[in-house]
Design an enzyme around this catalytic site. Sequence first.
Site, PDB file in Angstrom:
ATOM      1  N   ASP A  77       0.818  -1.209   0.000  1.00 49.63           N
ATOM      2  CA  ASP A  77       0.000   0.000   0.000  1.00 49.63           C
ATOM      3  C   ASP A  77       0.851   1.258   0.000  1.00 49.63           C
ATOM      4  OD1 ASP A  77       0.783  -0.812   2.666  1.00 49.63           O
ATOM      5  OD2 ASP A  77      -0.521   0.760   3.446  1.00 49.63           O
ATOM      6  N   GLU A 144       0.250  -1.301   5.571  1.00 45.39           N
ATOM      7  CA  GLU A 144       1.297  -0.874   6.495  1.00 45.39           C
ATOM      8  C   GLU A 144       1.074   0.564   6.954  1.00 45.39           C
ATOM      9  OE1 GLU A 144       5.275   0.951   7.585  1.00 45.39           O
ATOM     10  OE2 GLU A 144       3.836   1.509   6.025  1.00 45.39           O
ATOM     11  N   GLU A 145       0.570   1.401   6.056  1.00 45.29           N
ATOM     12  CA  GLU A 145       0.523   2.829   6.332  1.00 45.29           C
ATOM     13  C   GLU A 145      -0.597   3.243   7.279  1.00 45.29           C
ATOM     14  OE1 GLU A 145       2.872   4.607   5.594  1.00 45.29           O
ATOM     15  OE2 GLU A 145       3.808   4.055   3.699  1.00 45.29           O
ATOM     16  N   ASP A 168      12.479  -0.881   3.360  1.00 46.10           N
ATOM     17  CA  ASP A 168      11.527   0.207   3.586  1.00 46.10           C
ATOM     18  C   ASP A 168      12.113   1.370   4.374  1.00 46.10           C
ATOM     19  OD1 ASP A 168       9.114   1.577   3.571  1.00 46.10           O
ATOM     20  OD2 ASP A 168       8.265   0.496   5.259  1.00 46.10           O
ATOM     21  N   HIS A 453       5.114  10.566   2.054  1.00 52.75           N
ATOM     22  CA  HIS A 453       3.801  10.887   2.605  1.00 52.75           C
ATOM     23  C   HIS A 453       3.329  12.284   2.208  1.00 52.75           C
ATOM     24  CE1 HIS A 453       4.145   7.706   6.083  1.00 52.75           C
ATOM     25  NE2 HIS A 453       4.538   7.236   4.899  1.00 52.75           N
TER      26      HIS A 453
END
Length: 481
Positions: A77, A144-145, A168, A453
């Site tokens: 994701d 994950e987010e 990551d 982000h």
Amino acid sequence: MELSNIEPQIIWKNFSKLNAVPRPSKKEEKVIAFIKGFGENLGLETTVDEVGNVIIKKPATAGMENRKSIVLQSHLDMVCQKNNDVNFDFETEGIKMEIDGDWVKAKGTTLGADNGLGVATIMSILESSDIPHPALEALFTIDEETGMTGALGLKPGQLKGDILLNLDTEEDDEIDIGCAGGIDVTITQTYETEPAKGQIVRIEVKGLQGGHSGMDIHKGFGNSNVIIGRLLYNGLTKENIQLISIDGGGLRNAIPREAVAIVSVRNAAEFIEELTSGLKKEILEEFATVEPGLQINIENSTSSDKAISEEDSKKIILALKSLHNGVYRMSPDVKDLVETSNNVARVELKGGSLKILNLSRSSVESTKNAVAEQLKSVAELAGMNVELSGSYPGWKPKPGSEIVQLMEKIYTEKFKEKPHVVACHAGLECGIIGANYPEMEMVSFGPTIRGAHSPDEKANIPSAQKFWSFLKDILANIPQK
């Protein structure tokens, strides 16, 4: 220039294919099917577990059968953020990318390099025929987010690997061996509404950098919700305020960049003059260096919506002003590491319904709980409801592990400098996975990414080349069992 023409071509080719597939957190059906089909088309053993994680297994190359087995892990994701003037639907459209010098970026949206470059790298290893490696398990997790529910749902016994390489992190000279845990703090309340008694004013904060609420929380960036709270609090000293609506921020793990409040006041001209000549000027001066794009607009407006009472509005404003935001404590054990923080990520007031979303992070469980309890106390004093949820553990560093020593040695010999062996304040899935696989050695590393982000997210092309070369050398030198 097409992305497929830059090196390493195999990674950028797979990244382009991945970014053509919509993959918002909690809406990963399309990307799960994409990765499942990818593994099956290669003739590799491919499974999807009950929560949606995809596991693809690839046997060791000739001569590597007796080496320790590896889990390559990334999440499917991505954070979906866009500039307000960009018309884009993350649920139906693929990311539109472009090359800017040494960087790949998206056109007004997040790029998805977090963690799409990790996914594309694993895809490239899986489809390769000339890269030596031990037995591999590729683990592609979901969500994950916004909760790490993929890692939380991964059951013991599904993986057999001895070493997990999480792809990551966002600095190519770092080897990450620890991370923060987190907890969601959700504040809610519903209020009676009434006709607005005064004149309508619109307060807007925009132009902030935003960023990752873990990796960037210590950089002093502005938080649009906090700035709106300061302006409203200052306004209370001169005026009774009725709140009509607030719309600020978005996802819990993104520092909010924009916010708008619609309020009713008795004398709009005096209210606007007071804020514009006073606090607005001070805030712009405070952030002049780190937030040169910050804009604060305070102006007359109109609204047919109802407001909440002056008394309830005051409680909300005081609570918003009191919520801790930013660094709560620096680590006394690891130099320059943020131990504990909170991000006041989302403030939404509409039709009398209030919701405030926070994400508290810490590498120390007791301090994570302490900051969450502080937020809870403030909200409950204001008569609000609080839910603590989505708690996940941190990842305790083990600097002496065999894989860390191997990676340090390879990096130093290859790049003629020592890597930084660090722990980070972001949330990585290693801590959660490690709870079910305590004997598995774990390391996280990756290529350089900036602005994760946020719509300013970009991935460094030379760094991707360096990362790819480093990973291949690691796989070729994994020790025997």
